[in-house]
Motif scaffolding. Structure first.
Motif, mmCIF file in Angstrom:
data_model
loop_
_atom_site.group_PDB
_atom_site.id
_atom_site.type_symbol
_atom_site.label_atom_id
_atom_site.label_comp_id
_atom_site.label_asym_id
_atom_site.label_seq_id
_atom_site.Cartn_x
_atom_site.Cartn_y
_atom_site.Cartn_z
ATOM 1 N N ARG A 1 6.702 -2.295 -9.006
ATOM 2 C CA ARG A 1 6.216 -2.402 -9.972
ATOM 3 C C ARG A 1 7.340 -3.040 -11.150
ATOM 4 O O ARG A 1 7.186 -3.027 -12.220
ATOM 5 C CB ARG A 1 5.536 -1.039 -9.689
ATOM 6 C CG ARG A 1 5.667 -0.928 -11.939
ATOM 7 C CD ARG A 1 5.271 0.682 -11.850
ATOM 8 N NE ARG A 1 6.002 2.027 -10.779
ATOM 9 C CZ ARG A 1 6.787 2.544 -11.692
ATOM 10 N NH1 ARG A 1 7.789 1.105 -13.191
ATOM 11 N NH2 ARG A 1 8.103 2.758 -11.001
ATOM 12 N N ARG B 1 0.775 -1.132 -0.121
ATOM 13 C CA ARG B 1 -0.157 -0.119 0.351
ATOM 14 C C ARG B 1 0.444 1.510 0.070
ATOM 15 O O ARG B 1 0.800 2.535 -0.667
ATOM 16 C CB ARG B 1 -0.476 0.310 1.469
ATOM 17 C CG ARG B 1 -1.405 -1.012 1.155
ATOM 18 C CD ARG B 1 -2.597 -0.582 2.640
ATOM 19 N NE ARG B 1 -2.313 -1.277 3.057
ATOM 20 C CZ ARG B 1 -1.798 -1.867 4.583
ATOM 21 N NH1 ARG B 1 -2.740 -3.248 3.511
ATOM 22 N NH2 ARG B 1 -0.685 -2.015 5.539
ATOM 23 N N ASP B 2 1.552 1.379 0.279
ATOM 24 C CA ASP B 2 2.793 2.329 0.928
ATOM 25 C C ASP B 2 3.648 2.727 -0.377
ATOM 26 O O ASP B 2 3.597 1.662 -1.386
ATOM 27 C CB ASP B 2 4.246 1.902 1.602
ATOM 28 C CG ASP B 2 5.233 2.632 1.688
ATOM 29 O OD1 ASP B 2 4.861 3.721 2.716
ATOM 30 O OD2 ASP B 2 5.716 4.016 0.407
ATOM 31 N N ASP B 3 4.029 4.356 -1.289
ATOM 32 C CA ASP B 3 3.475 4.525 -2.703
ATOM 33 C C ASP B 3 5.523 3.886 -2.877
ATOM 34 O O ASP B 3 5.499 3.570 -3.514
ATOM 35 C CB ASP B 3 3.857 5.588 -2.700
ATOM 36 C CG ASP B 3 2.207 6.265 -2.887
ATOM 37 O OD1 ASP B 3 1.370 5.264 -2.836
ATOM 38 O OD2 ASP B 3 2.300 7.247 -2.141
ATOM 39 N N ARG B 4 6.181 3.849 -1.890
ATOM 40 C CA ARG B 4 7.269 3.280 -2.134
ATOM 41 C C ARG B 4 7.566 2.249 -2.051
ATOM 42 O O ARG B 4 8.028 1.809 -2.877
ATOM 43 C CB ARG B 4 8.213 3.728 -0.771
ATOM 44 C CG ARG B 4 8.488 5.156 -0.609
ATOM 45 C CD ARG B 4 8.697 5.876 0.528
ATOM 46 N NE ARG B 4 8.216 5.297 1.914
ATOM 47 C CZ ARG B 4 8.081 6.135 3.138
ATOM 48 N NH1 ARG B 4 8.939 6.260 3.441
ATOM 49 N NH2 ARG B 4 7.376 5.909 4.110
ATOM 50 N N ARG C 1 4.846 0.243 -3.068
ATOM 51 C CA ARG C 1 5.065 0.617 -4.629
ATOM 52 C C ARG C 1 5.752 0.249 -6.439
ATOM 53 O O ARG C 1 5.342 -0.738 -6.822
ATOM 54 C CB ARG C 1 2.933 0.966 -5.044
ATOM 55 C CG ARG C 1 2.137 0.467 -3.828
ATOM 56 C CD ARG C 1 1.099 1.678 -3.747
ATOM 57 N NE ARG C 1 0.102 1.316 -5.107
ATOM 58 C CZ ARG C 1 -0.762 0.408 -5.443
ATOM 59 N NH1 ARG C 1 -1.097 -0.459 -4.221
ATOM 60 N NH2 ARG C 1 -1.655 0.536 -6.573
ATOM 61 N N THR C 2 6.714 1.569 -5.769
ATOM 62 C CA THR C 2 7.432 1.420 -6.915
ATOM 63 C C THR C 2 7.886 0.010 -6.576
ATOM 64 O O THR C 2 8.747 -0.318 -7.984
ATOM 65 C CB THR C 2 8.049 2.629 -6.537
ATOM 66 O OG1 THR C 2 7.180 3.710 -6.530
ATOM 67 C CG2 THR C 2 9.362 2.983 -7.511
#
Length: 279
Positions: free
Chosen positions: A168, A159-162, A164-165
């Protein structure tokens, strides 16, 4: 992995759905629409490999595993390899005995036969279970699943954007052997911060999560007919022997034996018409 609306199955799909379950015979690559149900359900691939995607992550379901999705979870399914997908819905009285989150379980010989019986054989003679008989079979199935440990085939979605990067980058290239510090440069976070987030948010280390991702990718490649050597390289293992060791530790069998297991038929047989007794 994030849930996205998928195209409705069409050409090449043979489906039959009844109130207490269903069966879909899908060619490789087919996917369902994103949906949710008022009752929790079990999904079993009698042949092929299924991916079950929810907002919590992705579960990979080969022919020796069964996936549980609780009521209310938005999800979609995708077939890898020609797949014979069986679905069994559970009444609330049984669903409350199952986890409150998506999970994957090993399938015993008894569980496998119960799942097949509840969703129809591969010929035209339909099972004619009465409601009491079906209820007894469902109790046996849930009892069997509660006796086995959950399997490490659910890949949690960050869930954390970091995170998720980082995820990905690895979704796009499972063979990427970059260190967490190197991946962190793209995420704008240091290795120590990312390592802590993996443990706190996903309940596993970065290396455990990446291994899980690679096993998922390996199951998909094997279902599509790739051999052990090619699969090992595509998933980032240095050599086939290290891949075989990791795969066997998670799956309980070697990639070669797994790949030689049951495969879905190229031409789907006509589905039976089970006598349904809704819960």
């Amino acid at each position: 992995m994030p849930v996205r609306r998928q195209p409705r199955p069409a050409a090449g799909v043979t489906s039959h759905v009844w109130p207490s379950g269903g069966r879909h015979l899908w060619p490789s690559g087919e996917a369902s629409t994103a949906q949710s149900h008022a009752r929790g359900h079990l999904v079993y691939a009698a042949d092929g490999v299924l991916a079950v995607h929810t907002e919590r992550g992705t579960s990979i379901v080969p022919a020796n595993r069964v996936a549980w999705t609780p009521a209310g979870f938005t999800h979609y399914h995708r077939a890898h390899g020609d797949t014979d997908m069986r679905i069994v819905f559970l009444a609330p009285s049984l669903a409350r005995l199952m986890p409150d989150r998506p999970a994957v379980f090993a399938v015993s010989g008894l569980s496998r036969e119960v799942l097949r019986a509840l969703t129809g054989p591969s010929h035209d003679d339909a099972p004619g279970y009465s409601r009491p008989a079906r209820t007894r079979l469902l109790h046996v199935l849930v009892d069997e699943l509660r006796e086995v440990d959950e399997q490490p085939l659910h890949l949690p979605e960050p869930r954390d954007d970091r995170l998720r990067t980082v995820a990905r980058l690895l979704y796009e290239s499972p063979a990427d052997n970059s260190t967490l510090a190197e991946l962190g440069k793209a995420a704008g976070a240091g290795a120590r911060t990312l390592s802590r987030l993996f443990r706190e948010e996903l309940g596993m280390t970065f290396y455990e999560w990446r291994t899980q991702l690679r096993i998922h990718h390996a199951l998909v490649l094997l279902a599509d007919g790739h051999d052990t050597t090619r699969t090992a390289a595509a998933c980032g293992w240095a050599n086939p022997s290290s891949f075989i060791t990791a795969f066997t530790r998670v799956m309980g069998t070697t990639p070669g034996r797994y790949r030689a297991g049951p495969r879905a038929a190229t031409h789907a047989p006509r589905l039976p018409e089970p006598v349904d007794s809704s819960e």
